[in-house]
Design an enzyme around this catalytic site. Structure first.
Site, PDB file in Angstrom:
ATOM      1  N   ASP A  29      -2.630  -2.169   3.022  1.00 49.85           N
ATOM      2  CA  ASP A  29      -2.366  -1.225   1.914  1.00 49.85           C
ATOM      3  C   ASP A  29      -0.884  -1.010   1.565  1.00 49.85           C
ATOM      4  OD1 ASP A  29      -5.074  -1.025   2.244  1.00 49.85           O
ATOM      5  OD2 ASP A  29      -5.109   1.108   2.713  1.00 49.85           O
ATOM      6  N   LYS A 134     -10.716  -2.704  -0.476  1.00 49.75           N
ATOM      7  CA  LYS A 134     -11.568  -1.814   0.340  1.00 49.75           C
ATOM      8  C   LYS A 134     -11.655  -0.428  -0.293  1.00 49.75           C
ATOM      9  CE  LYS A 134      -7.777  -0.639   3.574  1.00 49.75           C
ATOM     10  NZ  LYS A 134      -7.759   0.807   3.429  1.00 49.75           N
ATOM     11  N   CYS A 167      -5.178   4.541   7.464  1.00 53.32           N
ATOM     12  CA  CYS A 167      -5.831   3.238   7.273  1.00 53.32           C
ATOM     13  C   CYS A 167      -5.531   2.241   8.391  1.00 53.32           C
ATOM     14  CB  CYS A 167      -5.469   2.676   5.904  1.00 53.32           C
ATOM     15  SG  CYS A 167      -6.242   3.644   4.582  1.00 53.32           S
TER      16      CYS A 167
END
Ligand code: C5J
Length: 225
Positions: A29, A134, A167
């Protein structure tokens, strides 16, 4: 290097035996919405400099991985433009004035295809490097990551990116439960909150490495070199 092709990386809680042909770099990310001034992260009142310090070590590690022909995989957190995969609770969580799907200076917040959802230019994926989109915090939930890793014979993950306690931590836990050995270079992961950075790393390596190992990108690079 051992006769079986593995190298030893100094890590905590103990030495990590890394097999370059079976080890992917999984970059979590590193998206404009989380890292860039004016993005979603900053609009929530977060200090993006805490995350931006991870860019340079990630660039070095990524370039090294590429130079060795080792597997690289990127992830992005985000949702379908129709938001059908956005849990209602995630939409309203935090009670912010702007939430996921709303317009922002970098397009609709955390929506696939929008500018803010994309990966920062410094770490932009190259052809052949899978990008996992995701909808959740973990990279395995509702994605084909596990299948891709299985097809490529990957058993180990060096996990980097943001944020350490959300995450990155969720992905390391998911990976650990699926049998992957995870190594986290502390300089390549970041949190908006220094105390969560520290505790997020401690949680991974506690109790004899309950979820994985923690090291530094310099140590990983010098071991493989
Ligand atoms: C968050 C992430 N923190 N990539 N996302 O919401 O860690």
């Amino acid at each position: 290097m051992h006769s079986n092709g593995t190298v030893l990386v100094e890590a905590e809680p103990y030495t990590y035996e890394l097999s370059p042909s079976q080890c992917a770099l999984l970059i979590i990310d590193m998206q404009r919405d989380f890292l860039e001034p004016g993005g979603f992260g900053e609009s929530l009142g977060n200090d993006v400099s805490q995350l931006r310090r991870t860019i340079e070590p990630n660039v070095r590690l990524l370039e090294f991985w590429r130079s060795k022909g080792m597997q690289v995989i990127h992830t992005r957190e985000g949702h379908r433009p129709d938001l059908a995969d956005l849990p209602p609770a995630k939409k309203v969580r935090g009670k912010g004035t702007s939430t996921i799907g709303d317009p922002s200076p970098m397009g609709r917040i955390l929506v696939r295809g929008e500018a803010g959802h994309d990966i920062i230019p410094e770490l932009y994926p190259k052809d052949g490097e899978p990008i996992i989109d995701k909808p959740g915090k973990g990279a395995f939930w509702a994605t084909d990551l596990h299948a891709i890793l299985q097809h490529k014979g990957i058993k180990q993950l060096v996990v980097t990116g943001v944020t350490t306690e959300v995450c990155v931590n969720t992905t390391v836990r998911e990976a650990n439960d699926r049998g992957y050995d995870c190594l986290v270079p502390e300089d390549c992961v970041g949190s908006y909150f220094p105390e969560f950075q520290e505790m997020g790393l401690k949680m991974i390596k506690a109790q004899g490495g309950i979820f994985g190992w923690v090291s530094h990108s310099d140590k990983i690079i010098s071991s493989i070199s």
